[in-house]
Motif scaffolding. Structure first.
Motif, PDB file in Angstrom:
ATOM      1  N   ASP A 178      -2.938   7.063  93.634  1.00  0.00           N
ATOM      2  CA  ASP A 178      -2.545   7.874  92.376  1.00  0.00           C
ATOM      3  C   ASP A 178      -1.814   6.882  91.409  1.00  0.00           C
ATOM      4  O   ASP A 178      -0.754   6.713  91.791  1.00  0.00           O
ATOM      5  N   PHE A 179      -2.308   6.341  90.477  1.00  0.00           N
ATOM      6  CA  PHE A 179      -1.701   5.268  89.674  1.00  0.00           C
ATOM      7  C   PHE A 179      -0.615   5.893  88.649  1.00  0.00           C
ATOM      8  O   PHE A 179       0.228   5.007  88.270  1.00  0.00           O
ATOM      9  N   GLN A 180      -0.698   7.116  88.577  1.00  0.00           N
ATOM     10  CA  GLN A 180       0.104   7.550  87.614  1.00  0.00           C
ATOM     11  C   GLN A 180       1.606   7.596  88.370  1.00  0.00           C
ATOM     12  O   GLN A 180       2.666   7.021  87.811  1.00  0.00           O
ATOM     13  N   LEU A 181       1.604   8.125  89.501  1.00  0.00           N
ATOM     14  CA  LEU A 181       2.686   8.223  90.393  1.00  0.00           C
ATOM     15  C   LEU A 181       3.332   6.663  90.509  1.00  0.00           C
ATOM     16  O   LEU A 181       4.435   6.364  90.859  1.00  0.00           O
ATOM     17  N   PHE A 182       2.319   5.936  91.121  1.00  0.00           N
ATOM     18  CA  PHE A 182       2.467   4.494  91.371  1.00  0.00           C
ATOM     19  C   PHE A 182       3.426   3.889  90.174  1.00  0.00           C
ATOM     20  O   PHE A 182       4.302   3.158  90.368  1.00  0.00           O
ATOM     21  N   SER A 240     -10.227   6.399  90.516  1.00  0.00           N
ATOM     22  CA  SER A 240      -9.252   7.250  91.011  1.00  0.00           C
ATOM     23  C   SER A 240      -8.778   8.276  89.894  1.00  0.00           C
ATOM     24  O   SER A 240      -8.428   9.289  90.285  1.00  0.00           O
ATOM     25  N   VAL A 241      -9.250   7.913  88.609  1.00  0.00           N
ATOM     26  CA  VAL A 241      -8.973   9.029  87.750  1.00  0.00           C
ATOM     27  C   VAL A 241     -10.041  10.139  87.980  1.00  0.00           C
ATOM     28  O   VAL A 241      -9.694  11.249  87.894  1.00  0.00           O
ATOM     29  N   LYS A 242     -11.030   9.868  87.995  1.00  0.00           N
ATOM     30  CA  LYS A 242     -12.210  10.786  88.213  1.00  0.00           C
ATOM     31  C   LYS A 242     -12.079  11.493  89.654  1.00  0.00           C
ATOM     32  O   LYS A 242     -12.305  12.728  89.783  1.00  0.00           O
ATOM     33  N   ALA A 243     -11.284  10.803  90.493  1.00  0.00           N
ATOM     34  CA  ALA A 243     -11.187  11.476  91.984  1.00  0.00           C
ATOM     35  C   ALA A 243      -9.990  12.540  91.784  1.00  0.00           C
ATOM     36  O   ALA A 243      -9.953  13.310  92.967  1.00  0.00           O
ATOM     37  N   ARG A 244      -9.304  12.559  90.897  1.00  0.00           N
ATOM     38  CA  ARG A 244      -8.532  13.723  90.690  1.00  0.00           C
ATOM     39  C   ARG A 244      -8.491  14.400  89.281  1.00  0.00           C
ATOM     40  O   ARG A 244      -7.947  14.198  88.190  1.00  0.00           O
ATOM     41  N   PRO A 245      -9.490  15.399  89.667  1.00  0.00           N
ATOM     42  CA  PRO A 245      -9.977  16.182  88.284  1.00  0.00           C
ATOM     43  C   PRO A 245      -9.099  16.936  87.673  1.00  0.00           C
ATOM     44  O   PRO A 245      -8.033  17.202  88.548  1.00  0.00           O
ATOM     45  N   MET A 246      -9.091  17.552  86.430  1.00  0.00           N
ATOM     46  CA  MET A 246      -8.207  18.613  86.102  1.00  0.00           C
ATOM     47  C   MET A 246      -8.290  19.864  86.773  1.00  0.00           C
ATOM     48  O   MET A 246      -9.506  20.188  87.047  1.00  0.00           O
ATOM     49  N   PRO A 247      -7.040  20.548  86.932  1.00  0.00           N
ATOM     50  CA  PRO A 247      -7.269  21.800  87.790  1.00  0.00           C
ATOM     51  C   PRO A 247      -8.217  22.694  87.038  1.00  0.00           C
ATOM     52  O   PRO A 247      -8.189  22.786  85.841  1.00  0.00           O
ATOM     53  N   HIS A 265     -12.300  13.472  80.520  1.00  0.00           N
ATOM     54  CA  HIS A 265     -12.168  14.642  81.713  1.00  0.00           C
ATOM     55  C   HIS A 265     -10.851  14.353  82.437  1.00  0.00           C
ATOM     56  O   HIS A 265     -10.841  14.913  83.499  1.00  0.00           O
ATOM     57  N   ALA A 266     -10.144  13.359  82.116  1.00  0.00           N
ATOM     58  CA  ALA A 266      -8.956  13.063  82.853  1.00  0.00           C
ATOM     59  C   ALA A 266      -8.133  14.338  83.009  1.00  0.00           C
ATOM     60  O   ALA A 266      -7.756  15.067  82.140  1.00  0.00           O
ATOM     61  N   SER A 267      -7.238  14.179  84.186  1.00  0.00           N
ATOM     62  CA  SER A 267      -6.344  15.401  84.480  1.00  0.00           C
ATOM     63  C   SER A 267      -5.236  15.160  83.882  1.00  0.00           C
ATOM     64  O   SER A 267      -4.256  16.156  83.747  1.00  0.00           O
ATOM     65  N   SER A 268      -4.858  14.197  83.254  1.00  0.00           N
ATOM     66  CA  SER A 268      -3.406  14.073  82.510  1.00  0.00           C
ATOM     67  C   SER A 268      -3.609  13.055  81.508  1.00  0.00           C
ATOM     68  O   SER A 268      -4.473  12.296  81.520  1.00  0.00           O
ATOM     69  N   PRO A 269      -2.783  12.960  80.311  1.00  0.00           N
ATOM     70  CA  PRO A 269      -2.889  12.029  79.058  1.00  0.00           C
ATOM     71  C   PRO A 269      -2.565  10.635  79.610  1.00  0.00           C
ATOM     72  O   PRO A 269      -3.242   9.699  79.186  1.00  0.00           O
TER      73      PRO A 269
END
Length: 401
Positions: A76-80, A385-392, A324-328
């Motif tokens: 999770d690169f946003q958290l990292f 990794s972005v694709k692996a964390r889709p938008m809810p 289609h990312a889950s976050s900006p």
């Protein structure tokens, strides 16, 4: 059986969540590049030698790159980035400063490489630093937006622009590589535009930069040096191909001749005249900067179009994942990766076609370079990794309203 299950469990997880399409495009393009490198390095082989060292290093780098791609898909690169951005920043600075040590290597007029003793390949810090640069810039943008500030306000533009200028200044001072600086500028432009920076800022800053460069050359360089300065000459030969074909225009002159001689279907794989020549008429830096010319000579326009379609597919896939990312944050990272690839492709192909000046930029996934290939696969692993964390699902439904 339990051991096999533990080994194959991450692969199954990757197959379900990771971006297999993007990996396939990257593998197809890098395999295409490996075939071109094999042909472009044949002239260096001793009698009876089949594989050149460059081919072996490239093949190993592709395998390591695929491993990096799969492993980074699970991060999770946003958290990292939120937790480790300081480490990433100081690590990037330290890596660039290593070029100034005895390990630093100068090639083609730029000091871009590090040769660590007993390490099988040279490292390019300014290539590796692109990844933390994109991640930190994306974090900076969302921090500004989370505080409720307009991204187009003067303080906001000063912050993201200041970080970019600091990075560019460090690379320019240490490496003297203006081509790489242009790629960083394009990465910034893609991410800033996606974040909502107004067009007037691009016009203002772009116009101011051009004016500053002109003033510097006109008033701070001796008059006799202005028109003959090597950076100016690289632009002049683009507008007048007959100006200096044996010196500043040599690489591009040979490149255009090679591409033109390939016509529609090329001279045939492993049969390119300039690609396999070893005299003064040979195609220079054919396994890296001018590898697109190798493709044009041996595989013709059809081969060039196939290669460009593969590269375009990678860029478009990055943009699709970003949309289609889950976050900006994830969206900005994907756009930064797309900007990095698109700018490098444009500059390299433009240089080979003699419509842009020589910048010393390689063609992504195609040109030889072990550290470059691993870095590119790692960058695409971040997109995966972005694709692996889709938008809810509840957010996806609302986004369609």
């Amino acid at each position: 059986m339990q051991l096999l299950s533990l080994l194959f469990s991450p692969i199954k997880e990757f197959w379900k969540k990771g971006d297999v399409i993007l990996l396939g495009l990257c593998l197809a393009t890098s395999t295409f590049g490996l075939a071109l490198i094999f042909s472009a390095t044949q002239y260096q082989n001793a009698p009876g030698q089949i594989l050149n060292r460059s081919v072996v290093v490239q093949a190993i780098a592709i395998v390591l790159g695929v491993i990096a791609y799969v492993l980074l898909t699970f991060v999770d690169f946003q958290l990292f980035t939120e937790k480790r951005w300081k480490l990433m920043l100081f690590g990037s600075i330290a890596l660039l400063l290593m070029i100034l040590t005895p390990w630093g290597v100068e090639r083609y007029g730029n000091r871009n490489w590090i040769q660590i003793p007993h390490f099988p390949m040279m490292l390019q810090p300014n290539e590796i630093v692109k990844i933390p640069f994109i991640l930190i810039l994306a974090l900076l943008i969302i921090k500004i937006q989370d505080r409720g500030y307009s991204i187009s306000s003067i303080p906001s533009v000063m912050q993201i622009g200041g970080f970019t200028v600091f990075t560019l200044g460090l690379i320019a001072a240490i490496c003297g590589d203006m081509g790489t600086c242009c790629v960083y500028i394009m990465i910034f432009a893609f991410m800033a535009w996606t974040a909502g920076v107004k067009l007037r800022w691009f016009v203002l800053v772009g116009g101011g930069a051009v004016l500053a460069v002109v003033i510097f050359w006109l008033f701070f360089l001796p008059e006799t040096r202005f028109w003959t300065d090597y950076r100016i000459m690289r632009f002049r030969v683009v507008f007048d191909h007959s100006l200096d074909p044996s010196n500043y225009g040599f690489q591009q002159t040979r490149s255009v001749l090679a591409i033109g001689s390939g016509k529609l279907f090329g001279q045939g794989y492993l049969k390119g005249i300039q690609t396999h020549a070893s005299n003064s008429s040979a195609l220079p830096v054919r396994d890296s900067d001018l590898i697109f010319a190798v493709c044009g000579e041996e595989l013709g326009m059809v081969g060039c179009m196939a290669l460009l379609l593969l590269l375009s597919g990678i860029v478009l896939r990055c943009i699709w994942v970003g949309r289609h990312a889950s976050s900006p944050f994830n969206a900005y990272v994907c756009m930064g990766m797309a900007g990095m690839l698109l700018s490098q492709i444009t500059f390299n192909v433009g240089m080979c076609l003699y419509v842009l000046p020589v910048m010393g930029l390689t063609l992504p996934f195609v040109s030889s370079g072990g550290s470059s290939i691993i870095t590119l696969f790692a960058a695409m692993g971040i997109v995966s990794s972005v694709k692996a964390r889709p938008m809810p699902s509840w957010l996806r439904d609302r986004s369609k309203v």
